[in-house]
Design a protein around this motif. Structure first.
Motif, mmCIF file in Angstrom:
data_model
loop_
_atom_site.group_PDB
_atom_site.id
_atom_site.type_symbol
_atom_site.label_atom_id
_atom_site.label_comp_id
_atom_site.label_asym_id
_atom_site.label_seq_id
_atom_site.Cartn_x
_atom_site.Cartn_y
_atom_site.Cartn_z
ATOM 1 N N GLY A 21 0.823 -1.202 0.000
ATOM 2 C CA GLY A 21 0.000 0.000 0.000
ATOM 3 C C GLY A 21 0.857 1.251 0.000
ATOM 4 O O GLY A 21 0.548 2.242 -0.683
ATOM 5 N N GLY A 22 1.983 1.214 0.764
ATOM 6 C CA GLY A 22 2.870 2.364 0.796
ATOM 7 C C GLY A 22 3.528 2.619 -0.540
ATOM 8 O O GLY A 22 3.665 3.777 -0.980
ATOM 9 N N MET A 23 3.932 1.543 -1.227
ATOM 10 C CA MET A 23 4.563 1.690 -2.537
ATOM 11 C C MET A 23 3.582 2.278 -3.545
ATOM 12 O O MET A 23 3.916 3.175 -4.325
ATOM 13 C CB MET A 23 5.054 0.317 -3.020
ATOM 14 N N LEU A 24 2.340 1.782 -3.524
ATOM 15 C CA LEU A 24 1.318 2.303 -4.430
ATOM 16 C C LEU A 24 1.026 3.769 -4.129
ATOM 17 O O LEU A 24 0.896 4.585 -5.049
ATOM 18 C CB LEU A 24 0.045 1.472 -4.314
ATOM 19 N N ALA A 25 0.908 4.094 -2.848
ATOM 20 C CA ALA A 25 0.612 5.482 -2.468
ATOM 21 C C ALA A 25 1.710 6.421 -2.941
ATOM 22 O O ALA A 25 1.442 7.497 -3.495
ATOM 23 C CB ALA A 25 0.428 5.576 -0.958
ATOM 24 N N GLU A 26 2.961 6.014 -2.745
ATOM 25 C CA GLU A 26 4.082 6.863 -3.145
ATOM 26 C C GLU A 26 4.141 7.010 -4.664
ATOM 27 O O GLU A 26 4.351 8.110 -5.191
ATOM 28 C CB GLU A 26 5.386 6.268 -2.627
ATOM 29 N N ARG A 27 3.957 5.893 -5.373
ATOM 30 C CA ARG A 27 4.033 5.920 -6.835
ATOM 31 C C ARG A 27 2.944 6.789 -7.447
ATOM 32 O O ARG A 27 3.174 7.494 -8.437
ATOM 33 C CB ARG A 27 3.938 4.496 -7.384
ATOM 34 N N LEU A 28 1.755 6.745 -6.831
ATOM 35 C CA LEU A 28 0.611 7.452 -7.402
ATOM 36 C C LEU A 28 0.404 8.838 -6.802
ATOM 37 O O LEU A 28 -0.457 9.589 -7.258
ATOM 38 C CB LEU A 28 -0.658 6.613 -7.226
ATOM 39 N N GLY A 29 1.154 9.152 -5.754
ATOM 40 C CA GLY A 29 1.022 10.462 -5.139
ATOM 41 C C GLY A 29 -0.269 10.649 -4.374
ATOM 42 O O GLY A 29 -0.844 11.744 -4.365
ATOM 43 N N VAL A 30 -0.740 9.574 -3.703
ATOM 44 C CA VAL A 30 -1.966 9.643 -2.917
ATOM 45 C C VAL A 30 -1.689 9.055 -1.539
ATOM 46 O O VAL A 30 -0.600 8.548 -1.262
ATOM 47 C CB VAL A 30 -3.123 8.879 -3.609
ATOM 48 N N SER A 31 -2.690 9.099 -0.674
ATOM 49 C CA SER A 31 -2.527 8.551 0.668
ATOM 50 C C SER A 31 -2.756 7.038 0.671
ATOM 51 O O SER A 31 -3.372 6.483 -0.245
ATOM 52 C CB SER A 31 -3.521 9.206 1.629
ATOM 53 N N ARG A 32 -2.253 6.374 1.732
ATOM 54 C CA ARG A 32 -2.518 4.940 1.878
ATOM 55 C C ARG A 32 -4.005 4.672 2.030
ATOM 56 O O ARG A 32 -4.513 3.644 1.556
ATOM 57 C CB ARG A 32 -1.763 4.393 3.092
ATOM 58 N N ALA A 33 -4.701 5.579 2.713
ATOM 59 C CA ALA A 33 -6.149 5.412 2.884
ATOM 60 C C ALA A 33 -6.849 5.419 1.524
ATOM 61 O O ALA A 33 -7.796 4.657 1.294
ATOM 62 C CB ALA A 33 -6.703 6.525 3.773
ATOM 63 N N ALA A 34 -6.376 6.276 0.610
ATOM 64 C CA ALA A 34 -6.973 6.332 -0.723
ATOM 65 C C ALA A 34 -6.722 5.039 -1.482
ATOM 66 O O ALA A 34 -7.599 4.537 -2.207
ATOM 67 C CB ALA A 34 -6.410 7.521 -1.497
ATOM 68 N N VAL A 35 -5.523 4.468 -1.303
ATOM 69 C CA VAL A 35 -5.220 3.185 -1.945
ATOM 70 C C VAL A 35 -6.119 2.090 -1.386
ATOM 71 O O VAL A 35 -6.693 1.287 -2.131
ATOM 72 C CB VAL A 35 -3.733 2.817 -1.744
ATOM 73 N N HIS A 36 -6.257 2.049 -0.055
ATOM 74 C CA HIS A 36 -7.104 1.036 0.587
ATOM 75 C C HIS A 36 -8.544 1.141 0.089
ATOM 76 O O HIS A 36 -9.199 0.124 -0.199
ATOM 77 C CB HIS A 36 -7.046 1.198 2.107
ATOM 78 N N LYS A 37 -9.050 2.356 -0.009
ATOM 79 C CA LYS A 37 -10.412 2.562 -0.501
ATOM 80 C C LYS A 37 -10.536 2.094 -1.946
ATOM 81 O O LYS A 37 -11.527 1.457 -2.323
ATOM 82 C CB LYS A 37 -10.790 4.034 -0.381
ATOM 83 N N ALA A 38 -9.536 2.410 -2.777
ATOM 84 C CA ALA A 38 -9.567 2.007 -4.184
ATOM 85 C C ALA A 38 -9.572 0.489 -4.314
ATOM 86 O O ALA A 38 -10.290 -0.073 -5.154
ATOM 87 C CB ALA A 38 -8.371 2.602 -4.921
ATOM 88 N N ILE A 39 -8.779 -0.193 -3.480
ATOM 89 C CA ILE A 39 -8.754 -1.655 -3.511
ATOM 90 C C ILE A 39 -10.139 -2.210 -3.201
ATOM 91 O O ILE A 39 -10.614 -3.153 -3.846
ATOM 92 C CB ILE A 39 -7.718 -2.199 -2.504
ATOM 93 N N GLY A 40 -10.819 -1.619 -2.213
ATOM 94 C CA GLY A 40 -12.166 -2.072 -1.865
ATOM 95 C C GLY A 40 -13.142 -1.900 -3.015
ATOM 96 O O GLY A 40 -13.967 -2.790 -3.280
ATOM 97 N N VAL A 41 -13.059 -0.768 -3.704
ATOM 98 C CA VAL A 41 -13.952 -0.534 -4.846
ATOM 99 C C VAL A 41 -13.675 -1.536 -5.958
ATOM 100 O O VAL A 41 -14.598 -2.107 -6.553
ATOM 101 C CB VAL A 41 -13.787 0.909 -5.359
ATOM 102 N N LEU A 42 -12.409 -1.781 -6.247
ATOM 103 C CA LEU A 42 -12.052 -2.722 -7.314
ATOM 104 C C LEU A 42 -12.531 -4.134 -6.985
ATOM 105 O O LEU A 42 -13.025 -4.856 -7.860
ATOM 106 C CB LEU A 42 -10.540 -2.711 -7.534
ATOM 107 N N ARG A 43 -12.404 -4.525 -5.728
ATOM 108 C CA ARG A 43 -12.901 -5.849 -5.338
ATOM 109 C C ARG A 43 -14.401 -5.937 -5.515
ATOM 110 O O ARG A 43 -14.932 -6.962 -5.966
ATOM 111 C CB ARG A 43 -12.516 -6.138 -3.889
ATOM 112 N N SER A 44 -15.106 -4.849 -5.185
ATOM 113 C CA SER A 44 -16.568 -4.848 -5.338
ATOM 114 C C SER A 44 -16.980 -4.927 -6.799
ATOM 115 O O SER A 44 -18.089 -5.354 -7.116
ATOM 116 C CB SER A 44 -17.173 -3.593 -4.691
ATOM 117 N N GLU A 45 -16.076 -4.515 -7.706
ATOM 118 C CA GLU A 45 -16.352 -4.574 -9.142
ATOM 119 C C GLU A 45 -15.971 -5.920 -9.750
ATOM 120 O O GLU A 45 -16.101 -6.119 -10.952
ATOM 121 C CB GLU A 45 -15.611 -3.450 -9.852
ATOM 122 N N GLY A 46 -15.489 -6.845 -8.928
ATOM 123 C CA GLY A 46 -15.222 -8.196 -9.405
ATOM 124 C C GLY A 46 -13.773 -8.543 -9.614
ATOM 125 O O GLY A 46 -13.459 -9.660 -10.055
ATOM 126 N N LEU A 47 -12.851 -7.640 -9.314
ATOM 127 C CA LEU A 47 -11.430 -7.934 -9.486
ATOM 128 C C LEU A 47 -10.931 -8.814 -8.344
ATOM 129 O O LEU A 47 -11.215 -8.540 -7.180
ATOM 130 C CB LEU A 47 -10.616 -6.645 -9.536
#
Length: 324
Positions: A21-47
Motif C-alpha cells: 500500500g505504501g509503494m502504491l501510495a508513493e508511486r501514485l502520489g496519494v494517501s494509503r487510505a486512498a489506496v485502501h479505498k480504491a482496492i475495496g472498490v475494485l474488489r466490489s467490481e469483481g477484481l
C-alpha cells in the motif's frame, strides 16, 4: 485518472507480484487510505485482488475475471472502450446495444461473458457459454463518407488478427471478407450493422460485433465443429480482459487510418493476411455458386476473381470457400 484506475493499472502491470500500500501510495502520489479505498472498490467490481499484511496487494496470475475496470486498465485508446459495460450474459451484444445503447458516445463498448442468441452473417444464430470466448460490440457514430463504411469491417478483422498474434503467440490469416482463420478453422465472427437516417440517408451509427473463440464451444453442432476453431487449439489462451483490450486498442488504430484518409495503409495490412489470393475458390452468391481463381484485392476492399471463362469479376459482397 481516478485513483482506483491508477491502482488497477499498477497492479495489472505488475500482475502476479505484490505491491505494498505504501509503494502504491508513493508511486501514485496519494494517501494509503486512498489506496485502501480504491482496492475495496475494485474488489466490489469483481477484481480478484488479494492482500497479505506486510507484503501488499496483487492480482492473481491466473485470475481471468472480465470487468470494465480490468479491461480499461489495459486499453491503449482515446475513445474506444472508455465508456464500457460488461454483463454476465445476454442474447446478443449487437442486438442489445441497438435496442438500449445507441445514445451512448462514440466508442462505447458492450461486453458479455456469455451469449444465448448470438447472431452471425445471413441470420445464423449461436449460443456461447461463459468461458469459451470474448464477445463485444463497439458503437460508432462515424464521420466517414458512406463509401468508406465497408472498411470498418476490414478494420475489425485486422484488429482481431493482430490481437491474436500479440496475445496468443500465433499468426492467423483472414478469409475475405472478415473470417479470421488458423489452418482453415474459423476463430472469429464479425458482424457490422448500420443505422441509417431516413431523411438524409447518412449513417448515424455503426455497431461492430466481434466474437472470438478462446476455447471450443460445447454447444457447437457437429457441422460447426468441422469448420470452427479456438485459440486454445493453436496457441496460448490469453486472459479475457487482456484479449478484449488488445482487440479494442488495435481496432481504434485501424479505424484512425480511415478517419485520416489512409485506407490504403489499412488495406495493405489486410491484404498481407488474406489467405485466398492466388488460390482457387468457390464463389457463393444468392444466384448460385461458381468456380474461380482469386487474383487480388482492389482499392475498395473488393475481391477480384477470374471465372472459368477468363472474365475478371469484382466481388463487393457474398462469400467464398477455399479448396484446402
Amino acid at each position: 485518472m481516478a485513483v482506483k484506475d491508477a491502482v488497477l493499472r499498477a497492479l495489472e502491470q505488475a500482475r502476479g507480484e505484490r505491491l505494498s500500500g505504501g509503494m502504491l501510495a508513493e508511486r501514485l502520489g496519494v494517501s494509503r487510505a486512498a489506496v485502501h479505498k480504491a482496492i475495496g472498490v475494485l474488489r466490489s467490481e469483481g477484481l480478484a485482488i488479494d492482500g497479505v499484511p506486510g507484503e501488499g496487494y496483487r492480482l492473481a496470475p491466473d485470475d481471468d475475471s472480465l470487468t470494465a475496470a480490468g479491461v480499461q486498465a489495459l486499453l491503449d485508446t482515446d475513445f474506444v472502450g472508455r465508456d464500457m459495460l460488461v454483463v454476465p450474459s445476454l442474447t446478443s451484444t449487437n442486438t442489445v446495444l441497438k435496442e438500449r445503447y445507441l445514445h451512448r458516445p462514440h466508442g462505447f463498448t458492450l461486453l458479455a461473458e456469455a451469449q444465448t442468441g448470438g447472431r452471425g452473417r445471413l441470420g445464423r444464430s449461436f449460443s456461447a457459454p461463459a468461458g469459451t470466448g470474448v464477445y463485444q460490440t463497439i458503437l460508432l457514430h462515424p464521420s466517414l463518407p458512406l463509401s468508406h463504411i465497408q472498411f470498418v469491417t476490414i478494420a475489425a478483422a485486422v484488429a482481431v488478427a493482430e490481437a491474436i498474434e500479440r496475445t496468443a503467440d500465433f499468426c492467423p490469416q483472414i478469409k475475405w471478407v472478415n473470417d479470421v482463420l488458423m489452418h482453415g478453422r474459423k476463430l472469429c465472427g464479425i458482424l457490422t450493422e448500420a443505422t441509417i437516417e431516413g431523411e438524409t440517408g447518412t449513417v448515424s451509427s455503426l455497431v461492430v460485433g466481434i466474437g472470438v473463440n478462446l476455447r471450443p464451444n460445447p454447444a457447437w453442432p457437429e457441422e460447426v465443429r468441422q469448420v470452427a476453431g479456438a485459440l486454445s487449439e493453436f496457441g496460448a489462451v490469453p486472459r479475457r480482459a487482456a484479449f478484449a483490450a488488445a482487440v479494442l486498442s488495435r481496432f481504434e488504430r485501424a479505424y484512425a487510418l480511415l478517419e485520416s484518409g489512409r485506407e490504403a495503409e489499412l488495406l495493405d495490412r489486410y491484404r498481407s493476411r488474406l489467405c485466398c489470393i492466388g488460390r482457387p475458390v468457390t464463389v457463393i452468391t444468392p444466384a448460385g455458386k461458381y468456380q474461380a481463381d482469386c487474383t487480388g484485392l482492389d482499392g475498395n476492399g473488393h475481391l477480384l476473381v477470374r471465372d472459368a471463362q477468363g472474365a475478371v469479376r469484382t466481388l463487393s459482397s457474398g462469400e467464398i470457400s477455399i479448396r484446402l
